[in-house]
Design an enzyme around this catalytic site. Sequence first.
Site, PDB file in Angstrom:
ATOM      1  N   GLY A  38     109.232 -47.475  -1.569  1.00  0.00           N
ATOM      2  CA  GLY A  38     109.208 -46.306  -0.676  1.00  0.00           C
ATOM      3  C   GLY A  38     107.828 -46.238  -0.045  1.00  0.00           C
ATOM      4  O   GLY A  38     106.819 -46.429  -0.730  1.00  0.00           O
ATOM      5  N   LYS A  39     107.779 -45.990   1.255  1.00  0.00           N
ATOM      6  CA  LYS A  39     106.476 -46.017   1.939  1.00  0.00           C
ATOM      7  C   LYS A  39     105.510 -44.974   1.387  1.00  0.00           C
ATOM      8  O   LYS A  39     104.308 -45.221   1.271  1.00  0.00           O
ATOM      9  CB  LYS A  39     106.671 -45.803   3.439  1.00  0.00           C
ATOM     10  CG  LYS A  39     107.341 -46.980   4.127  1.00  0.00           C
ATOM     11  CD  LYS A  39     107.446 -46.737   5.620  1.00  0.00           C
ATOM     12  CE  LYS A  39     108.400 -47.724   6.269  1.00  0.00           C
ATOM     13  NZ  LYS A  39     107.954 -49.122   6.139  1.00  0.00           N
ATOM     14  N   THR A 218      98.541 -52.121  13.784  1.00  0.00           N
ATOM     15  CA  THR A 218      98.418 -53.363  13.006  1.00  0.00           C
ATOM     16  C   THR A 218      99.305 -54.425  13.650  1.00  0.00           C
ATOM     17  O   THR A 218     100.390 -54.138  14.155  1.00  0.00           O
ATOM     18  CB  THR A 218      98.802 -53.154  11.532  1.00  0.00           C
ATOM     19  OG1 THR A 218     100.166 -52.742  11.445  1.00  0.00           O
ATOM     20  CG2 THR A 218      97.920 -52.114  10.866  1.00  0.00           C
ATOM     21  N   GLY A 220     100.047 -57.661  12.175  1.00  0.00           N
ATOM     22  CA  GLY A 220     100.331 -58.747  11.241  1.00  0.00           C
ATOM     23  C   GLY A 220      99.165 -59.705  11.156  1.00  0.00           C
ATOM     24  O   GLY A 220      98.005 -59.286  11.025  1.00  0.00           O
ATOM     25  N   THR A 247     105.411 -58.158   2.288  1.00  0.00           N
ATOM     26  CA  THR A 247     105.945 -56.846   1.911  1.00  0.00           C
ATOM     27  C   THR A 247     104.797 -55.929   1.488  1.00  0.00           C
ATOM     28  O   THR A 247     103.921 -56.349   0.734  1.00  0.00           O
ATOM     29  CB  THR A 247     106.928 -56.987   0.717  1.00  0.00           C
ATOM     30  OG1 THR A 247     107.820 -58.032   1.010  1.00  0.00           O
ATOM     31  CG2 THR A 247     107.698 -55.700   0.480  1.00  0.00           C
ATOM     32  N   ALA A 248     104.826 -54.705   1.996  1.00  0.00           N
ATOM     33  CA  ALA A 248     103.837 -53.667   1.654  1.00  0.00           C
ATOM     34  C   ALA A 248     102.453 -53.903   2.265  1.00  0.00           C
ATOM     35  O   ALA A 248     101.516 -53.163   1.964  1.00  0.00           O
ATOM     36  CB  ALA A 248     103.708 -53.453   0.145  1.00  0.00           C
ATOM     37  N   ALA A 249     102.319 -54.878   3.160  1.00  0.00           N
ATOM     38  CA  ALA A 249     101.008 -55.106   3.798  1.00  0.00           C
ATOM     39  C   ALA A 249     100.578 -53.862   4.569  1.00  0.00           C
ATOM     40  O   ALA A 249      99.425 -53.401   4.455  1.00  0.00           O
ATOM     41  CB  ALA A 249     101.060 -56.314   4.728  1.00  0.00           C
ATOM     42  N   GLY A 250     101.499 -53.313   5.351  1.00  0.00           N
ATOM     43  CA  GLY A 250     101.166 -52.132   6.152  1.00  0.00           C
ATOM     44  C   GLY A 250     100.808 -50.941   5.265  1.00  0.00           C
ATOM     45  O   GLY A 250      99.837 -50.227   5.528  1.00  0.00           O
ATOM     46  N   ASP A 251     101.584 -50.723   4.215  1.00  0.00           N
ATOM     47  CA  ASP A 251     101.310 -49.593   3.315  1.00  0.00           C
ATOM     48  C   ASP A 251      99.957 -49.766   2.622  1.00  0.00           C
ATOM     49  O   ASP A 251      99.203 -48.801   2.444  1.00  0.00           O
ATOM     50  CB  ASP A 251     102.415 -49.472   2.252  1.00  0.00           C
ATOM     51  CG  ASP A 251     103.751 -49.072   2.868  1.00  0.00           C
ATOM     52  OD1 ASP A 251     103.747 -48.438   3.942  1.00  0.00           O
ATOM     53  OD2 ASP A 251     104.799 -49.392   2.268  1.00  0.00           O
ATOM     54  N   SER A 289     101.698 -56.111  -5.729  1.00  0.00           N
ATOM     55  CA  SER A 289     100.757 -56.911  -4.930  1.00  0.00           C
ATOM     56  C   SER A 289      99.642 -56.065  -4.318  1.00  0.00           C
ATOM     57  O   SER A 289      98.741 -56.598  -3.666  1.00  0.00           O
ATOM     58  CB  SER A 289     101.515 -57.655  -3.832  1.00  0.00           C
ATOM     59  OG  SER A 289     102.045 -56.740  -2.894  1.00  0.00           O
TER      60      SER A 289
HETATM   61  P1  ADP Z   1     103.695 -53.983   8.449  1.00  0.00           P
HETATM   62  O1  ADP Z   1     103.741 -54.359   7.009  1.00  0.00           O
HETATM   63  O2  ADP Z   1     103.798 -52.509   8.690  1.00  0.00           O
HETATM   64  O3  ADP Z   1     104.611 -54.766   9.348  1.00  0.00           O
HETATM   65  P2  ADP Z   1     101.584 -55.660   9.518  1.00  0.00           P
HETATM   66  O4  ADP Z   1     102.496 -56.831   9.381  1.00  0.00           O
HETATM   67  O5  ADP Z   1     101.075 -55.365  10.892  1.00  0.00           O
HETATM   68  O6  ADP Z   1     102.204 -54.325   8.920  1.00  0.00           O
HETATM   69  O7  ADP Z   1     100.348 -55.932   8.537  1.00  0.00           O
HETATM   70  C1  ADP Z   1      99.383 -54.951   8.234  1.00  0.00           C
HETATM   71  C2  ADP Z   1      98.039 -55.610   8.051  1.00  0.00           C
HETATM   72  O8  ADP Z   1      98.148 -56.570   6.979  1.00  0.00           O
HETATM   73  C3  ADP Z   1      97.532 -56.409   9.243  1.00  0.00           C
HETATM   74  O9  ADP Z   1      96.830 -55.588  10.163  1.00  0.00           O
HETATM   75  C4  ADP Z   1      96.602 -57.408   8.550  1.00  0.00           C
HETATM   76  O10 ADP Z   1      95.344 -56.808   8.300  1.00  0.00           O
HETATM   77  C5  ADP Z   1      97.310 -57.661   7.230  1.00  0.00           C
HETATM   78  N1  ADP Z   1      98.144 -58.873   7.307  1.00  0.00           N
HETATM   79  C6  ADP Z   1      99.457 -58.955   7.607  1.00  0.00           C
HETATM   80  N2  ADP Z   1      99.883 -60.233   7.599  1.00  0.00           N
HETATM   81  C7  ADP Z   1      98.801 -60.996   7.273  1.00  0.00           C
HETATM   82  C8  ADP Z   1      98.568 -62.396   7.089  1.00  0.00           C
HETATM   83  N3  ADP Z   1      99.549 -63.299   7.266  1.00  0.00           N
HETATM   84  N4  ADP Z   1      97.320 -62.786   6.759  1.00  0.00           N
HETATM   85  C9  ADP Z   1      96.313 -61.905   6.565  1.00  0.00           C
HETATM   86  N5  ADP Z   1      96.468 -60.563   6.709  1.00  0.00           N
HETATM   87  C10 ADP Z   1      97.689 -60.115   7.072  1.00  0.00           C
END
Ligand code: ADP
Length: 311
Positions: A38-39, A218, A220, A247-251, A289
């Site tokens: 959950g976000k 953001t 990615g 997964t969960a990078a944005g959060d 993670s």
């Molecule tokens: P969401 O999970 O909401 O789709 P993003 O994909 O934009 O969000 O990722 C959020 C942040 O995570 C990015 O701004 C970046 O800092 C980091 N990130 C995402 N993917 C990568 C990657 N492949 N390598 C390094 N950092 C990453």
Amino acid sequence: MRIAVIGSINMDLVTRVDHFPQPGETLRSEETGYFPGGKGANQALAAHRAGADVAMVGAVGADSFAMVLRSTLQNEGIDISGVAIRGTTSGLAFITIDPVGQNTIIINPGANQLLTNSDVTAARMVIEGASWLLLQNEIPWSVNESAIMLAQELGIPVILNPAPAFIIPEEIYPLLALLVLNETEATAITGIAVSTPAHALSAAHNLIARGANEVLITLGVQGAIHLCRSGEIFMLPAFPVNAVDTTAAGDTFIGAYAVSRLSDDHAAALRFASAAAALCVTRPGAQVSIPKREEILDFLAHSPASDFADI
Ligand code: ADP
């Protein structure tokens, strides 16, 4: 330093299949895992691990998942006195993954959808005095609105992560200290197809013109861009890492950013959040993670000074 989060708490039920089932087909899956998510809960954990005291406001159901969801947050040290229990199922995400890593996701909001304006009012004590209020879009919008109004009254700046995206009422923008969104959400909300930093900058200007004070988009692996009402721009490419699961990078990014922005150094906050998110993508899973503060600081100490890029 305290951060309040009002948002979703889910259990993710993840199972692996060798193909996605057709209507009427019964399929045997290989392994199933239960993962708290959950976000709202993810961002609460990310902020807590990044170094803040965190209070979570949300709702779980009256099922066996509820206890796990509550104790996951509580064992971490998060204040869950604002987590209500509703006589329904907890928020559930049914996720199937095929052999090439594609997924299908069905979300049953369950108790998250039964969070009410009165829950926000009842949580006033845990929200009061917070340095930030973090909101997402996985609870009823009317609850977010009453949270924004309460934050106004209490003088607490609001960070909104409009995920999943839907149109934000125009009168809300000026009440937001910071909007944080990804490419997909920025595209859906502004109508500008965002796939590069230059597009993201256009989308961010669009959101500032509507009244938002600051916008962080953001992108990615392309990193993130931050635009302030003053016109100040920061563009930070992502740290080069071996990504295995985003997964969960944005959060993670949002929780860590909120903590780091408690100091006024915008560039340092962006760097800290990017480092946290970079660590997150090097590991499989969602909440497991999300890195701890020491890991983020250690990663930064061993990374070359990041170059803020021109757009
Ligand atoms: P969401 O999970 O909401 O789709 P993003 O994909 O934009 O969000 O990722 C959020 C942040 O995570 C990015 O701004 C970046 O800092 C980091 N990130 C995402 N993917 C990568 C990657 N492949 N390598 C390094 N950092 C990453």
